[in-house]
Design an enzyme around this catalytic site. Structure first.
Site, short mmCIF file in Angstrom:
data_model
loop_
_atom_site.label_atom_id
_atom_site.label_comp_id
_atom_site.label_asym_id
_atom_site.label_seq_id
_atom_site.Cartn_x
_atom_site.Cartn_y
_atom_site.Cartn_z
N SER A 1 0.82 -1.27 -0.14
CA SER A 1 -0.02 0.07 -0.08
C SER A 1 0.75 1.16 0.11
CB SER A 1 -1.13 -0.04 1.11
OG SER A 1 -2.13 0.99 1.00
N HIS B 1 -7.53 -5.78 -0.54
CA HIS B 1 -6.17 -5.37 -0.07
C HIS B 1 -5.64 -5.84 0.96
CE1 HIS B 1 -3.86 -1.41 -0.54
NE2 HIS B 1 -3.99 -1.22 0.69
#
Length: 544
Positions: A206, A466
């Site tokens: 990320s 994610h």
């Protein structure tokens, strides 16, 4: 000095040297000796300072190398301190945690009596440049394999790491400069801990993935690492390089009591005098609702005259110049990456039972620019409204925002925030670079992950969200529970991929039985799809 005293001194030095040599927990670097901890499967050396304390006069300054010499053995058995942050995952009104004095490295080395050195994986943690730490990313899976040495680093977050007035007085990017100094420390010192300084790979998830990409955009990164992997985040994502930083910096000053000055030097001096907790707690004033926008402070393009500048051009311009490190790079995404941020829209109000997604029907034009990060990229309200309208039509048409249309919303978030940047990054790197560029998409939903955590719901299927891949490398109990047998196999293959990437000199990348295909010198996009029981090379004329 008498002969007897000289002999006694020599004897004591000899005994100390023997003790140090016999004790694998003792490591000596320029600053002195360090004592680590025996954890059974591995040795750990935690909270080693690599920079001067970023407090007082050194707040909002480029980090300085740690220069102190320890007279006693440094105790590296203390748990790492998390940098001060306003943490999204604290389920309380007061989300403040951590310490401003946090610039350390932590090292984890497998216990292998028959092996003296290991390739090195350096972790850059995620958290939207606002929160997180290396300590929440477990390393037990890697240590069980016993083939890699892991280094976790700390860096400034939120306003302490990224506040910027856009000029030389408060240029910003302090967190990125912290990362860079830590990488230099690792290159210099890791051999003392059993790491191979010529076999270092940088990996981040990320914001950590975007950071890894930004570090690679420095030409001399090639002297610090052999390659980099950006998992679900790269420098071209719309939430990475921020605009509007100057406005937010002065607003920050007003919030913490610096008045209405519009002079950068005055603002900086005032912010240096304020408690760090006040500065970080001010983050709540920048949130429109819940934890939106998820990155109120982040990387910026610094002015060319900024001292110790890290980034003075947009990443696209840097890549087009060809002046970046020519080392292998991998950029990845998951099929439903946008579940991060989108999932929180499903959280129910404890009093009314209503979800944020229901409120979007009336607030879409107000909230969309913050949710999808074009609030500062558009010059007028009309420009913002036009894009908000187009996105809603493209992904929902005439459907209302609701739990039933959630997958359409999640697909929008996936595309805009994470996926669309991947082909753009590949295009630029293969046109202006020479080193290999690889990509994979992870398509294997977990039973419980970030989607369930952010939404506080188990009645919605989120897909492969994610972190579902990255948390198989660095096991993270805080974000997921349990691991299936197929995920155990995938975890081992990911760890093997890292070892091979760090050791081989050909710049190739493998995942189990599958070899990644290089996007450089290829007209099509080469992407490895990793699913529950298979991996497969896919080739696209247009990115799917």
């Amino acid at each position: 000095m008498s002969i007897f005293k000289r002999l006694l001194c020599l004897t004591l030095l000899w005994i100390a040297a023997l003790e140090s040599e016999a004790d694998p927990l003792i490591v000596e670097i320029t600053n002195g000796k360090i004592r680590g901890k025996d954890n059974g499967l591995y040795y750990s050396y935690e909270s080693i300072p690599n920079a001067e304390h970023p407090t007082g006069a050194l707040r909002f300054e480029a980090p300085q190398p740690y220069s102190h010499h320890w007279t006693d053995v440094f105790n590296a058995t203390q748990s790492p301190v998390e940098c001060m942050q306003w943490n999204q995952f604290i389920n309380e009104n007061n989300k403040l945690m951590g310490d401003e004095d946090c610039l350390t490295v932590s090292i984890y080395k497998p216990k292998k009596p028959n092996r003296s050195s290991f390739p090195v994986v350096v972790l850059l943690h995620g958290g939207a440049f606002m929160f997180g730490s290396g300590s929440i990313y477990g390393h037990d899976s890697i240590m069980r394999e016993g083939t890699l040495l892991v280094v976790k680093i700390s860096f400034g977050l939120g306003p302490l790491g990224f506040a910027s007035t856009g000029d030389r007085h408060l240029p910003g990017n302090y967190g990125l400069k912290d990362q860079r100094l830590a990488l230099q420390w690792i290159k210099k010192n890791i051999a003392h801990f059993g790491g191979m300084p010529d076999n270092i790979v940088l990996i981040g998830h990320s914001a950590g993935g975007a950071s890894a990409h930004l570090q690679l955009l420095h030409e001399d990164f090639k002297h610090l690492a052999k390659g980099a992997i950006s998992v679900s985040g790269n420098a071209l994502d719309p939430w990475v390089i921020q605009q509007g930083g100057r406005r937010r910096a002065f607003e920050l000053g007003r919030i913490v009591g610096c008045g209405h000055t519009n002079v950068s030097a005055e603002l900086k001096d005032c912010l240096k005098s304020k408690p760090a907790s006040d500065i970080v707690s001010a983050v709540r004033s920048f949130l429109v609702f819940s934890y939106v926008p998820f990155s109120a402070f982040g990387p910026v393009v610094e002015p060319s005259d900024a001292p110790d500048a890290f980034l003075t051009e947009d990443p696209r311009a840097v890549i087009k110049s060809g002046k970046f490190a020519q080392v292998p790079w991998a950029v990845t995404y998951t099929t439903e990456d946008g579940g991060y941020n989108a999932a929180q829209l499903l959280e129910r109000n404890k009093l009314t039972g209503e979800s944020w997604i229901d409120l979007l029907n009336d607030r879409w034009f107000d909230w969309a620019p913050y949710l999808l990060f074009y609030r500062d990229a558009k010059k007028t309200i009309k420009d913002m409204d036009d894009l908000s309208f187009d996105l809603r039509q493209q992904y929902l048409a005439d459907r209302r925002f609701s739990v039933e249309s959630y997958w359409n919303v999640q697909r929008m978030f996936t595309d805009v925030l994470f996926k669309n940047s991947v082909p753009s990054a590949i295009d630029l790197h293969r046109k202006y670079g020479k080193s290999p560029v690889y990509s994979f998409v992870y398509d294997n939903p977990t039973d419980s992950g970030v989607g369930q955590l952010l939404s506080n719901r188990t009645d919605v299927h989120f897909g492969t969200v994610h972190g579902d891949d990255f948390f198989l490398i660095f096991n993270t109990a805080a974000y997921r529970t349990g691991i299936r047998p197929d995920e155990e196999v995938i975890s081992k293959k990911f760890i093997g991929m890292l070892e091979d990437f760090a050791l081989n000199d050909k710049g190739t990348l493998t995942f189990g039985e599958c070899n990644f295909q290089n996007n450089v010198n290829s007209k099509e996009y080469q992407v490895l799809r990793i699913s529950r029981n298979a991996c497969k090379n896919e080739e696209y004329a247009r990115f799917p």
